[in-house]
Design a protein around this motif. Sequence first.
Motif, PDB file in Angstrom:
ATOM      1  N   GLN A  82      -3.031   3.446  52.168  1.00  0.00           N
ATOM      2  CA  GLN A  82      -1.441   2.963  51.708  1.00  0.00           C
ATOM      3  C   GLN A  82      -0.551   4.629  51.874  1.00  0.00           C
ATOM      4  OE1 GLN A  82       0.172   0.021  50.729  1.00  0.00           O
ATOM      5  NE2 GLN A  82      -1.556  -0.894  51.225  1.00  0.00           N
ATOM      6  N   TRP A  83      -1.164   5.457  51.651  1.00  0.00           N
ATOM      7  CA  TRP A  83      -0.166   6.464  51.844  1.00  0.00           C
ATOM      8  C   TRP A  83       0.484   6.885  53.446  1.00  0.00           C
ATOM      9  CZ3 TRP A  83      -0.707  11.052  54.272  1.00  0.00           C
ATOM     10  CH2 TRP A  83       0.701  12.130  53.425  1.00  0.00           C
ATOM     11  N   LYS A  86       2.465   4.077  54.927  1.00  0.00           N
ATOM     12  CA  LYS A  86       4.004   5.170  54.129  1.00  0.00           C
ATOM     13  C   LYS A  86       4.912   5.519  54.697  1.00  0.00           C
ATOM     14  CE  LYS A  86       3.950   2.943  49.481  1.00  0.00           C
ATOM     15  NZ  LYS A  86       3.790   3.772  47.703  1.00  0.00           N
ATOM     16  N   GLN A  87       3.384   7.007  55.508  1.00  0.00           N
ATOM     17  CA  GLN A  87       4.394   7.802  56.702  1.00  0.00           C
ATOM     18  C   GLN A  87       4.929   7.393  57.529  1.00  0.00           C
ATOM     19  OE1 GLN A  87       4.656  10.838  54.884  1.00  0.00           O
ATOM     20  NE2 GLN A  87       4.187   9.569  52.975  1.00  0.00           N
ATOM     21  N   ASP A  89       5.245   4.131  57.953  1.00  0.00           N
ATOM     22  CA  ASP A  89       6.632   3.652  58.349  1.00  0.00           C
ATOM     23  C   ASP A  89       7.724   3.983  58.476  1.00  0.00           C
ATOM     24  OD1 ASP A  89       5.650   0.795  58.316  1.00  0.00           O
ATOM     25  OD2 ASP A  89       5.595   0.586  56.092  1.00  0.00           O
ATOM     26  N   ALA A  90       7.720   4.741  57.383  1.00  0.00           N
ATOM     27  CA  ALA A  90       9.339   6.407  57.001  1.00  0.00           C
ATOM     28  C   ALA A  90       9.228   6.766  58.561  1.00  0.00           C
ATOM     29  CB  ALA A  90       8.842   7.370  56.438  1.00  0.00           C
TER      30      ALA A  90
END
Length: 223
Positions: A82-83, A86-87, A89-90
């Motif tokens: 998940q981490w 998120k990276q 997507d960012a």
Amino acid sequence: MRKYLIAGLLVWLPLAITVWVLHAVLGMMDGIFATVVGAAAKVLPPWGDALRGLREIPGLGVLVLLLLLLATGVFVANFFGQWWLKQWDALMHRIPIVKSIYSSVKQVSDTLFSSKGNAFREAVLVEYPRPGAWTIAFVTGTPAAEVAPLLGDGSEHVSLYVPTTPNPTSGFFLMVPKSQLRPLAMSVDAALKHIISMGVVAPNAASQAPAAAAAPSDPNPIG
């Protein structure tokens, strides 16, 4: 002769269309695999011949892509994955032009396929394209906060997707007062089958009976 030809057509047509759709999907997946293998062969010249040989194995691209999807799903299902997601997507949201396409597609896919999404959760009847003509539509949510105050009399509105037939992947987006809708007891799957078949395939009796109470002949639409 005509009767027998039609009977034979009814047997083979569904099978032929099913095979055609599956062939198109599998061909697309094999094409993606071939593109990836071709790129890898250029990056790794010593392995080029071996990698290009993989493209000749029928169905290998489908198997590899399915395994890749499974592995990706397992990876992003834990905290570490998940981490990284998120990276990623960012990063995608920082790239000009790409961020607009990526964010839009991601929002739609999350809504359609996520268990937390609310797309196509309810089938309703709505008057469209003119008063007195009714069609089946699917509730997709509520109008955006900026749009809702501009819709007129202050009544509650909902967002609808009105699919075309026999191809429901194209259609129209409408925002209409909730009071003008009439709910259907049939499931979304049953409503889609009804639309795709142009009304030939009717929902089963269990789904039709509750819907009859809210049919267009009812003079009092629900609110």
